[in-house]
Scaffold this motif. Structure first.
Motif, PDB file in Angstrom:
ATOM      1  N   LYS A 274       0.820  -1.218   0.000  1.00  0.00           N
ATOM      2  CA  LYS A 274       0.000   0.000   0.000  1.00  0.00           C
ATOM      3  C   LYS A 274       0.858   1.275   0.000  1.00  0.00           C
ATOM      4  O   LYS A 274       0.645   2.178  -0.814  1.00  0.00           O
ATOM      5  N   GLN A 349      -6.613   0.167  -4.217  1.00  0.00           N
ATOM      6  CA  GLN A 349      -6.407  -0.631  -3.002  1.00  0.00           C
ATOM      7  C   GLN A 349      -5.914  -2.024  -3.412  1.00  0.00           C
ATOM      8  O   GLN A 349      -5.135  -2.146  -4.353  1.00  0.00           O
ATOM      9  N   ASP A 350      -6.431  -3.086  -2.726  1.00  0.00           N
ATOM     10  CA  ASP A 350      -5.971  -4.435  -3.105  1.00  0.00           C
ATOM     11  C   ASP A 350      -7.013  -5.150  -3.972  1.00  0.00           C
ATOM     12  O   ASP A 350      -7.058  -6.374  -4.016  1.00  0.00           O
ATOM     13  N   GLY A 353      -5.315  -7.190  -6.606  1.00  0.00           N
ATOM     14  CA  GLY A 353      -4.517  -8.186  -5.871  1.00  0.00           C
ATOM     15  C   GLY A 353      -5.383  -9.326  -5.359  1.00  0.00           C
ATOM     16  O   GLY A 353      -4.996 -10.499  -5.441  1.00  0.00           O
ATOM     17  N   ARG A 354      -6.569  -8.977  -4.845  1.00  0.00           N
ATOM     18  CA  ARG A 354      -7.483 -10.014  -4.309  1.00  0.00           C
ATOM     19  C   ARG A 354      -8.157 -10.795  -5.424  1.00  0.00           C
ATOM     20  O   ARG A 354      -8.163 -12.017  -5.413  1.00  0.00           O
ATOM     21  N   SER A 359       0.160 -11.928  -5.033  1.00  0.00           N
ATOM     22  CA  SER A 359       0.509 -11.846  -3.608  1.00  0.00           C
ATOM     23  C   SER A 359       1.875 -11.211  -3.374  1.00  0.00           C
ATOM     24  O   SER A 359       2.789 -11.307  -4.198  1.00  0.00           O
ATOM     25  N   SER A 364       0.112 -11.378   1.690  1.00  0.00           N
ATOM     26  CA  SER A 364      -1.073 -10.520   1.541  1.00  0.00           C
ATOM     27  C   SER A 364      -1.230 -10.101   0.071  1.00  0.00           C
ATOM     28  O   SER A 364      -0.259 -10.130  -0.696  1.00  0.00           O
ATOM     29  N   PRO A 365      -2.468  -9.703  -0.321  1.00  0.00           N
ATOM     30  CA  PRO A 365      -2.663  -9.303  -1.721  1.00  0.00           C
ATOM     31  C   PRO A 365      -1.970  -7.975  -2.046  1.00  0.00           C
ATOM     32  O   PRO A 365      -1.921  -7.080  -1.196  1.00  0.00           O
ATOM     33  N   ALA A 366      -1.445  -7.872  -3.265  1.00  0.00           N
ATOM     34  CA  ALA A 366      -0.766  -6.648  -3.707  1.00  0.00           C
ATOM     35  C   ALA A 366      -1.769  -5.509  -3.866  1.00  0.00           C
ATOM     36  O   ALA A 366      -2.940  -5.735  -4.182  1.00  0.00           O
ATOM     37  N   HIS A 367      -1.294  -4.297  -3.663  1.00  0.00           N
ATOM     38  CA  HIS A 367      -2.070  -3.098  -3.973  1.00  0.00           C
ATOM     39  C   HIS A 367      -1.635  -2.602  -5.357  1.00  0.00           C
ATOM     40  O   HIS A 367      -0.508  -2.882  -5.789  1.00  0.00           O
ATOM     41  N   THR A 368      -2.519  -1.868  -6.025  1.00  0.00           N
ATOM     42  CA  THR A 368      -2.177  -1.345  -7.350  1.00  0.00           C
ATOM     43  C   THR A 368      -2.649   0.100  -7.484  1.00  0.00           C
ATOM     44  O   THR A 368      -3.570   0.539  -6.799  1.00  0.00           O
TER      45      THR A 368
END
Ligand code: ATP
Ligand code: ZN
Length: 403
Positions: A274, A349-350, A353-354, A359, A364-368
């Motif tokens: 993030k 946000q993620d 990623g979600r 990951s 945890s899932p990546a943010h973009t």
């Protein structure tokens, strides 16, 4: 209420609830998708009257009732329970003095710098192309400042990709579908012998076409996220850049170079934790602030939302606003005393990623996030502020374009 003109009918509709000022533009743009017979739609600035130009032979109570019901449905869904977002202004250079105040389209067409192939499709001549190349150089400079890796993506995007990120429910109205003739000798022979265009388009029967598997891509950054799907993000962070053709069908809202069906986007994209994404989005804004000052563009950066379709609009726009997910660079259009979004600073946000299972090293899932520029639009806004005479342009732009 209605009256007949030679171009069709004018129908006035009184909204069941007044449309607040901050939703007048959003509602008006959605009226383009309400009924195929609507040729133009205008919501009065006061929000208490809608005027439709309708292509129909005669005015009937049934026509009125049908349009009224659909229009009220749009208003109910978008207006009821909506709250006024607090617009956050990050930069305001709207009053930067600029020398021109005409609509540049007429002169661009007269000089052969812009030629229209069809609604929302334009070819651009040497001056506009060089101007776009100048802006591209600035965007490549931005990408370099982040050591962003270059990518190239296809113009097509698989339907199953867009499904996976809920694009169909968020933006169904602007999708452009791609198909081909079914792999059947009879169908192909039939087409070869009889295909012809009438005023509505090709006369080919719909069942000659294969089921849709691909669409024309609506954005650039999605392709990067899909290429990273279902695996850990190498090194835990990534800065990337790419330019690509993007497609958004905007019906009767398609107008001049302001709103195209087929346009070009340059993006600088960040994937990672993030803090990394948010810090880079802010650094990108500060970098662009200096660049835009040099180009002389009059603009403001303010919070915004994406043009979600009717059913999704209220919830999604409120979410984007609450979490400050989108800021737009809005350039002044002096000839109509309005502004036009020429670029945006986005944080997802993620979400990707979600949904795409990208990951980070901690699992945890990546943010973009992405910084996106509309190339035709930024050139159009510049020309609307500075005109076509390069002698009136800021020195840095003039020298780059004319050597
Ligand atoms: P997000 O990350 O929210 O999906 P995005 O990458 O899709 O955003 P947008 O903000 O939707 O980016 O669009 C970026 C820019 O593309 C806009 O600021 C505008 O300049 C340009 N653009 C968008 N739609 C059109 C259009 N119909 N015609 C011309 N230019 C457009
Ligand atoms: Zn993007």
């Amino acid at each position: 209420m209605s009256d007949t003109t030679h171009a069709g009918l004018t129908i006035e509709i009184t909204p069941g609830v007044d449309i607040p000022a901050h939703l007048v533009g959003e509602v008006q743009s959605k009226l383009a998708y309400v009924d195929e017979r609507i040729r133009a739609a205008e919501v009065a600035p006061s929000g208490d009257r809608i005027t439709l130009q309708v292509q129909a032979e005669e005015d009937t109570p049934q026509l009125q009732a049908e349009l009224d019901e659909k229009v009220q449905r749009v208003i109910d869904t978008m207006v009821k329970g909506a709250f006024k977002p607090k617009i956050q202004v990050l930069e305001d250079h709207l009053q930067r003095p600029t020398p021109y105040n005409q609509d540049p389209m007429q002169e661009l067409v007269a000089r052969g710098e812009v030629s229209q192939e069809a609604t929302g499709m334009f070819s651009l001549g040497p001056l506009v192309t060089r101007l776009i190349d100048y802006f591209e150089d600035q965007f490549l400079g931005l990408a370099d400042a982040f050591d962003a890796n270059p990518y190239r993506f296809p113009t097509l995007i698989p339907a199953k990709y867009l499904e996976r990120v809920n694009y169909f429910s968020a933006f169904p109205h602007s999708l452009s579908f791609v198909t081909h003739l079914r792999e059947d000798l009879d169908v192909i022979d039939e087409f070869a012998q009889h295909a012809a265009c009438d005023q509505h388009g090709l006369n080919t029967p719909p069942d000659s076409f294969a089921q849709v598997q691909a669409l024309l891509s609506p954005a650039v950054c999605y392709h990067l996220y899909f290429s990273l799907a279902d695996q850990p993000l190498p090194n835990g962070r990534l800065a990337a850049t790419a330019v690509g053709s993007c497609f958004r069908y905007e019906a009767i809202n398609l107008a001049s170079l302001e709103r195209l069906w087929n346009f070009t986007m340059r993006e600088v994209i960040f994937v990672g934790p993030k803090d990394y994404v948010l810090k880079n989005r802010e650094n990108a804004r500060q970098h662009m602030s200096q660049v835009l000052e040099e180009t002389g563009l009059a603009y403001r950066v303010e919070s915004a939302n994406d043009p979600f379709f009717i059913g999704e609009f209220r919830k999604q726009a409120a979410f984007q606003s609450a979490f400050q997910l989108k800021f737009e660079i809005r350039a002044r259009l002096p000839f109509e005393d309005s502004t036009l979004a020429v670029g945006s600073y986005n944080y997802h946000q993620d979400f990707f990623g979600r949904h795409l299972n990208i990951s980070l090293p901690d699992g945890s899932p990546a943010h973009t996030g992405c910084v996106a520029f509309g190339l035709e639009r930024i050139a159009f806004a510049f020309l609307a502020q500075y005109g076509l005479d390069v002698r009136d342009w800021p020195a840095s732009v003039r020298e780059a374009v004319h050597g």
